[in-house]
Scaffold this active site. Structure first.
Site, PDB file in Angstrom:
ATOM      1  N   HIS A   1     -13.542  86.077 -41.353  1.00  0.00           N
ATOM      2  CA  HIS A   1     -14.386  86.630 -42.423  1.00  0.00           C
ATOM      3  C   HIS A   1     -15.787  86.031 -42.400  1.00  0.00           C
ATOM      4  CE1 HIS A   1     -10.861  88.487 -43.996  1.00  0.00           C
ATOM      5  NE2 HIS A   1     -11.383  88.769 -45.164  1.00  0.00           N
TER       6      HIS A   1
ATOM      7  N   THR B   1     -12.292  81.127 -40.145  1.00  0.00           N
ATOM      8  CA  THR B   1     -12.120  82.465 -40.703  1.00  0.00           C
ATOM      9  C   THR B   1     -12.912  83.525 -39.946  1.00  0.00           C
ATOM     10  OG1 THR B   1     -12.365  83.856 -42.653  1.00  0.00           O
ATOM     11  CG2 THR B   1     -13.904  82.037 -42.449  1.00  0.00           C
TER      12      THR B   1
ATOM     13  N   TRP C   1     -14.153  77.493 -52.906  1.00  0.00           N
ATOM     14  CA  TRP C   1     -13.579  77.272 -51.564  1.00  0.00           C
ATOM     15  C   TRP C   1     -14.135  75.967 -51.010  1.00  0.00           C
ATOM     16  CZ3 TRP C   1     -10.886  79.899 -47.384  1.00  0.00           C
ATOM     17  CH2 TRP C   1     -10.113  80.975 -47.829  1.00  0.00           C
TER      18      TRP C   1
ATOM     19  N   GLU D   1     -18.579  85.603 -53.978  1.00  0.00           N
ATOM     20  CA  GLU D   1     -18.870  85.834 -55.405  1.00  0.00           C
ATOM     21  C   GLU D   1     -20.157  85.144 -55.868  1.00  0.00           C
ATOM     22  OE1 GLU D   1     -15.541  85.189 -54.405  1.00  0.00           O
ATOM     23  OE2 GLU D   1     -15.258  87.347 -54.531  1.00  0.00           O
TER      24      GLU D   1
ATOM     25  N   PHE E   1     -30.442  79.461 -51.367  1.00  0.00           N
ATOM     26  CA  PHE E   1     -29.279  79.604 -50.478  1.00  0.00           C
ATOM     27  C   PHE E   1     -28.758  78.215 -50.099  1.00  0.00           C
ATOM     28  CE2 PHE E   1     -27.364  80.485 -46.248  1.00  0.00           C
ATOM     29  CZ  PHE E   1     -26.559  81.564 -46.567  1.00  0.00           C
TER      30      PHE E   1
HETATM   31  N1  RBF Z   1     -14.891  81.736 -49.215  1.00  0.00           N
HETATM   32  C1  RBF Z   1     -15.658  80.671 -48.906  1.00  0.00           C
HETATM   33  O1  RBF Z   1     -16.509  80.264 -49.714  1.00  0.00           O
HETATM   34  N2  RBF Z   1     -15.530  80.039 -47.692  1.00  0.00           N
HETATM   35  C2  RBF Z   1     -14.627  80.441 -46.756  1.00  0.00           C
HETATM   36  O2  RBF Z   1     -14.542  79.802 -45.702  1.00  0.00           O
HETATM   37  C3  RBF Z   1     -13.814  81.576 -47.049  1.00  0.00           C
HETATM   38  N3  RBF Z   1     -12.931  82.034 -46.136  1.00  0.00           N
HETATM   39  C4  RBF Z   1     -12.187  83.139 -46.436  1.00  0.00           C
HETATM   40  C5  RBF Z   1     -11.283  83.645 -45.503  1.00  0.00           C
HETATM   41  C6  RBF Z   1     -10.529  84.780 -45.786  1.00  0.00           C
HETATM   42  C7  RBF Z   1      -9.593  85.284 -44.752  1.00  0.00           C
HETATM   43  C8  RBF Z   1     -10.693  85.430 -47.048  1.00  0.00           C
HETATM   44  C9  RBF Z   1      -9.892  86.675 -47.388  1.00  0.00           C
HETATM   45  C10 RBF Z   1     -11.571  84.937 -47.971  1.00  0.00           C
HETATM   46  C11 RBF Z   1     -12.327  83.789 -47.693  1.00  0.00           C
HETATM   47  N4  RBF Z   1     -13.213  83.269 -48.630  1.00  0.00           N
HETATM   48  C12 RBF Z   1     -13.988  82.194 -48.320  1.00  0.00           C
HETATM   49  C13 RBF Z   1     -13.250  83.814 -50.013  1.00  0.00           C
HETATM   50  C14 RBF Z   1     -14.330  84.865 -50.226  1.00  0.00           C
HETATM   51  O3  RBF Z   1     -15.605  84.228 -50.372  1.00  0.00           O
HETATM   52  C15 RBF Z   1     -14.025  85.658 -51.529  1.00  0.00           C
HETATM   53  O4  RBF Z   1     -13.821  84.754 -52.573  1.00  0.00           O
HETATM   54  C16 RBF Z   1     -12.794  86.540 -51.392  1.00  0.00           C
HETATM   55  O5  RBF Z   1     -12.884  87.332 -50.236  1.00  0.00           O
HETATM   56  C17 RBF Z   1     -12.616  87.455 -52.636  1.00  0.00           C
HETATM   57  O6  RBF Z   1     -13.756  88.303 -52.777  1.00  0.00           O
END
Ligand code: RBF
Length: 143
Positions: free
Chosen positions: A76, A74, A10, A46, A101
């Site tokens: 999340h 996000t 990401w 992950e 980290f």
């Molecule tokens: N992973 C990141 O490393 N950075 C993010 O900003 C990020 N934002 C996410 C936003 C949403 C809505 C979702 C569903 C996932 C996001 N993820 C992000 C991915 C997350 O770390 C992981 O790969 C997934 O949730 C699958 O387990």
């Protein structure tokens, strides 16, 4: 010393810059290219399992986890940061191994850029220095 680096896919513009910062710092302090082992994972969530899979091989003096979670983008944010923070803490203790980290948690993309080779330096460099320091401490106290 041999280092594992787990990199989240990401926000790759940022995570690649952080990885390059870490890699250059390892090389600068005498680590051989072949002793920097990189593995990519889909997202920051992950990173914990990616680091655990590397730790299980017992081949590393330290492992760095690199990711970026941008708060403004996000809901999340809290879930991911909490999970990866706790997950990495647990790995340090479970394996008695430095697992660093290297996850940026900025409010904006600009703040991330500022910390990935911008005005606030490169946090990848700092993660590598932390890995080297902690690996040295472990060697000193265990020998
Ligand atoms: N992973 C990141 O490393 N950075 C993010 O900003 C990020 N934002 C996410 C936003 C949403 C809505 C979702 C569903 C996932 C996001 N993820 C992000 C991915 C997350 O770390 C992981 O790969 C997934 O949730 C699958 O387990």
């Amino acid at each position: 010393m041999r280092f594992g680096v787990v990199v989240s896919e990401w926000n790759t513009e940022i995570t690649e810059a952080l990885f390059e910062g870490a890699r250059n710092t390892f090389l600068k302090f005498g680590t051989a290219e072949a002793d920097i082992i990189r593995r990519d994972v889909p997202g920051s969530f992950e990173l914990t399992l990616g680091a655990q899979l590397l730790a299980e091989t017992e081949q590393f003096d330290a492992i760095i986890c690199i990711g970026v979670v941008i708060q403004g983008e996000t809901k999340h944010f809290d879930f991911i940061c909490e999970a990866v923070g706790q997950g990495i803490t647990n790995l340090n203790i479970k394996y008695n191994l430095p697992v660093i980290f290297g996850v940026l948690t900025p409010n904006t993309m600009q703040q991330a850029l500022d910390r990935a080779g911008g005005v606030h330096g490169n946090k990848g460099d700092e993660a590598a220095i932390t890995a080297i320091k902690m690996a040295a401490l472990k060697r000193e106290l265990e020998n």
